[in-house]
Design an enzyme around this catalytic site. Structure first.
Site, PDB file in Angstrom:
ATOM      1  N   TYR A  97       0.813  -1.209   0.000  1.00 35.19           N
ATOM      2  CA  TYR A  97       0.000   0.000   0.000  1.00 35.19           C
ATOM      3  C   TYR A  97       0.852   1.266   0.000  1.00 35.19           C
ATOM      4  O   TYR A  97       0.366   2.357  -0.245  1.00 35.19           O
ATOM      5  CB  TYR A  97      -0.948   0.014   1.202  1.00 35.19           C
ATOM      6  CG  TYR A  97      -2.126  -0.927   1.073  1.00 35.19           C
ATOM      7  CD1 TYR A  97      -2.169  -1.889   0.063  1.00 35.19           C
ATOM      8  CD2 TYR A  97      -3.187  -0.875   1.964  1.00 35.19           C
ATOM      9  CE1 TYR A  97      -3.240  -2.756  -0.041  1.00 35.19           C
ATOM     10  CE2 TYR A  97      -4.264  -1.739   1.861  1.00 35.19           C
ATOM     11  CZ  TYR A  97      -4.281  -2.694   0.859  1.00 35.19           C
ATOM     12  OH  TYR A  97      -5.341  -3.554   0.747  1.00 35.19           O
ATOM     13  N   HIS A  98       2.129   1.108   0.281  1.00 40.27           N
ATOM     14  CA  HIS A  98       3.036   2.253   0.258  1.00 40.27           C
ATOM     15  C   HIS A  98       3.634   2.502  -1.131  1.00 40.27           C
ATOM     16  O   HIS A  98       4.258   3.534  -1.345  1.00 40.27           O
ATOM     17  CB  HIS A  98       4.185   2.038   1.252  1.00 40.27           C
ATOM     18  CG  HIS A  98       3.759   2.125   2.677  1.00 40.27           C
ATOM     19  ND1 HIS A  98       3.722   3.325   3.362  1.00 40.27           N
ATOM     20  CD2 HIS A  98       3.338   1.174   3.546  1.00 40.27           C
ATOM     21  CE1 HIS A  98       3.295   3.102   4.602  1.00 40.27           C
ATOM     22  NE2 HIS A  98       3.059   1.803   4.740  1.00 40.27           N
ATOM     23  N   MET A  99       3.458   1.550  -2.033  1.00 40.17           N
ATOM     24  CA  MET A  99       4.110   1.650  -3.334  1.00 40.17           C
ATOM     25  C   MET A  99       3.104   1.457  -4.464  1.00 40.17           C
ATOM     26  O   MET A  99       3.072   0.427  -5.143  1.00 40.17           O
ATOM     27  CB  MET A  99       5.215   0.590  -3.436  1.00 40.17           C
ATOM     28  CG  MET A  99       6.263   0.676  -2.346  1.00 40.17           C
ATOM     29  SD  MET A  99       7.247   2.189  -2.411  1.00 40.17           S
ATOM     30  CE  MET A  99       8.219   1.878  -3.866  1.00 40.17           C
TER      31      MET A  99
END
Length: 234
Positions: A97-99
């Site tokens: 979810y960070h990338m």
């Protein structure tokens, strides 16, 4: 009389208690637990006789050791696995979810409001590395971390404090950060034998009857036993 621990009971009352650690004697049944009866999430599957050891909160494994489990990805752990204190499984949302493929790793959408409204249409396309799958008879050392999408084969050993970022082959010992192969536990022909024997799929009564050979015998001896009792996969 044949006896063996009840895999439907998280507590293991028959466990040997250590006299060298008197402070844990009374709590020994809570320090090591069978995980299967404790799991509530439909996204976590644990096989019979797999245990977790933790002197602080063994029964809290699902909440404390399976992290970021709010996506569709699953954690699957086989039978007869040994999980040491501090073992952590990082599920896909904790990294993916960070990338999202843009220029920042900041997860704007999780804070709601306009940030979510302006990015909501992108959420279905968020990447996922998939499930974490741990085979049978796997030993995971103290404070090891298993990253999203990793598959660990049957009979593997994960060294203490290892960071496992890629798949681990059956009967392979890995360690380090990131974890690398240290050695094969057995020659390739014996690994093939063990995977065909698959003793962890035998009924508990059969495992109990032949536990001495399973624990101390050679792969060849175990193969002969499996043939004799009709338990060898072709």
């Amino acid at each position: 009389m044949t006896t063996f621990p009840d895999p439907s009971n998280a507590r293991i009352p028959g466990m040997i208690k250590s006299e060298r650690r008197p402070g844990l004697v009374e709590a020994a049944e809570d320090v090591t637990v069978f995980l299967k009866p404790l799991i509530k999430s439909p996204k976590i599957e644990v096989g019979e006789f797999t245990y977790y050891n933790d002197t602080e909160n063994a029964a809290g494994f699902e909440d404390s050791n399976v992290l970021y489990a709010y996506g569709p990805e699953r954690l699957v752990i086989g039978k007869f696995c040994c999980l040491a204190m501090g073992t952590k499984f990082i599920m896909s949302p904790g990294t993916d979810y960070h990338m999202p493929g843009g220029t920042t790793s900041y997860p704007f959408f999780i804070f709601g409001g306009s940030w979510l409204e302006k990015t909501a249409d992108l959420l279905p396309s968020l990447p996922s590395k998939g499930d974490i799958v741990v085979g049978n008879d796997v030993w995971i050392g103290r404070e090891a971390v298993i990253m999203p999408g990793v598959t660990i084969g049957d009979g593997a050993v994960i060294g203490a404090r290892s960071l496992v970022t890629s798949d681990v082959a059956p009967y392979t010992v890995v360690g380090g950060n990131p974890a690398k192969e240290i050695k094969k536990r057995l020659p390739d022909e014996d690994i093939d034998r063990m995977l065909r024997i698959a003793w962890w799929d035998w009924p508990a009564e059969v495992v109990t009857e032949h536990v001495r050979t399973i624990w101390s015998g050679t792969p060849s001896e175990l193969e002969e036993l499996a043939k004799k009792i009709g338990r060898l996969a072709r």
